[in-house]
Design a protein around this motif. Structure first.
Motif: not given
Ligand code: AHR
Length: 326
Positions: A47-48, A50-51, A124-125, A143, A177, A181, A205, A231, A259
């Motif tokens: 999705e980003s 970052w990912r 990550d999560r 986060f 996150p 956040r 995101f 993000n 990020d």
């Molecule tokens: O879980 C991390 C988040 O997931 C990041 O901030 C974001 O960019 C990603 O999609």
């Protein structure tokens, strides 16, 4: 040839697996190679930036660590991630690692992994579960601290103001996150009547949704003091909408993002973003270390947080920052 040169040559030949010996170079016993482990990694999507950076880092780290990686990408769907985990169980991998897209709904599949004797590492999560034995540990960012850092910058930047109107664009609903956040940010300014979060909307995101959210809000009001975006992807989209509306990001609207993608750091240097709270996706090496320990039956820390910083318009080292790598 010097004695040192000869020794280096001997070592080189031995490491190449040379089967012959040289005069004056004693044959060394070969170190036993550890068995290559198999890690099944279920990524949540792409999705980003970052990912994408996170996936690339994990793939590179697996190669460096001589870990065989079975990789599946869930395209933003929890059911796909659950299917991926089931396929890793069927393949009898040594360790399962996954970045849970949301917190709820993992117990059944993780119970299956536990029954199969496969340790699970959250990356990550977090997940929400009554049974903490369903995973061995977590590696990723704090986060809550990121939300607090975002609010600390807000307090500094707006110190002289009486009333600050904040728009918050959040990440994927029910994801760690998004929840933390928001919590860290809101708790830090709670009780300070100068701050009004006049709207909180989800941008999932995604850059496209960040732009859409910002565009919709700007149709209703231009009285926006601060954008707090969960993000960089959504922030970059929102900045496009702000500029299309004829406003100046970073001046007309203070922008705080999370990020630390290269694109966001570049905009911070240009003054279009005021604060970037770092969240590093570069956790591949730690994942491989922890996975090897788990495969060997060794204990690991319950939580391993990355160490991170905050970049702001007040920093004097911005021009000297090394490339971000994501
Ligand atoms: O879980 C991390 C988040 O997931 C990041 O901030 C974001 O960019 C990603 O999609």
């Amino acid at each position: 040839m010097s004695a040192r040169g000869a020794a280096r040559l001997c070592l080189g030949l031995l490491s190449l697996g040379a089967l012959f010996s040289l005069g004056g170079c004693a044959k060394q016993p070969q170190a036993e190679q550890p068995r290559e482990i198999i890690v099944g990694f279920a990524q949540l999507g792409a999705e980003s930036g970052w990912r994408v950076g996170n996936t690339a880092d994990i793939e590179r780290a697996a190669q460096r660590a001589h870990v065989q990686l079975m990789y599946k990408n869930a395209d933003q769907r929890q059911d796909n991630q659950i299917k991926a985990i089931r396929s890793f169980i069927a393949s009898q991998v040594d360790v399962i690692a996954f970045a849970p897209i949301v917190e709820e709904g993992w117990d059944n599949v993780l119970r299956e992994a536990k029954e199969a004797g496969i340790p699970v590492l959250l990356t990550d999560r977090f997940i929400r579960t009554e049974d903490e034995s369903l995973y061995a540990g977590f590696v990723g960012s704090n986060f809550l601290q990121e939300g607090q850092a975002a609010a600390q910058f807000l307090l500094q930047k707006t110190a002289g103001q009486n009333h600050v109107r904040i728009l918050q664009i959040t990440g994927t609903e029910d994801s760690t996150p998004m929840k933390q956040r928001q919590q860290g940010f809101e708790q830090t300014i709670a009780g300070d009547s100068r701050y009004e979060i006049f709207q909180t909307i989800s941008g999932d995101f995604l850059r496209s949704k960040g732009k859409e959210c910002m565009r919709n809000v700007l149709r209703e009001t231009r009285d926006i003091g601060v954008l707090y975006s969960h993000n960089d992807a959504m922030t970059l989209g929102a900045i496009e909408a702000i500029e299309e509306a004829g406003l100046v990001p970073g001046e007309d609207i203070v922008i705080i993002t999370v990020d630390g993608e290269q694109g966001a750091i570049d905009l911070l240097k240009q003054g279009k973003i005021n604060c970037v709270v770092e969240c590093t996706p570069l956790i591949g090496d730690v994942i491989m270390d922890l996975a090897k320990k788990l495969a060997a039956g060794e204990p690991i820390a319950r939580i391993t947080y990355s160490s991170e910083r905050t970049f702001t318009e007040y920093d004097s080292d911005l021009q000297a920052l090394p490339p971000r790598g994501y």
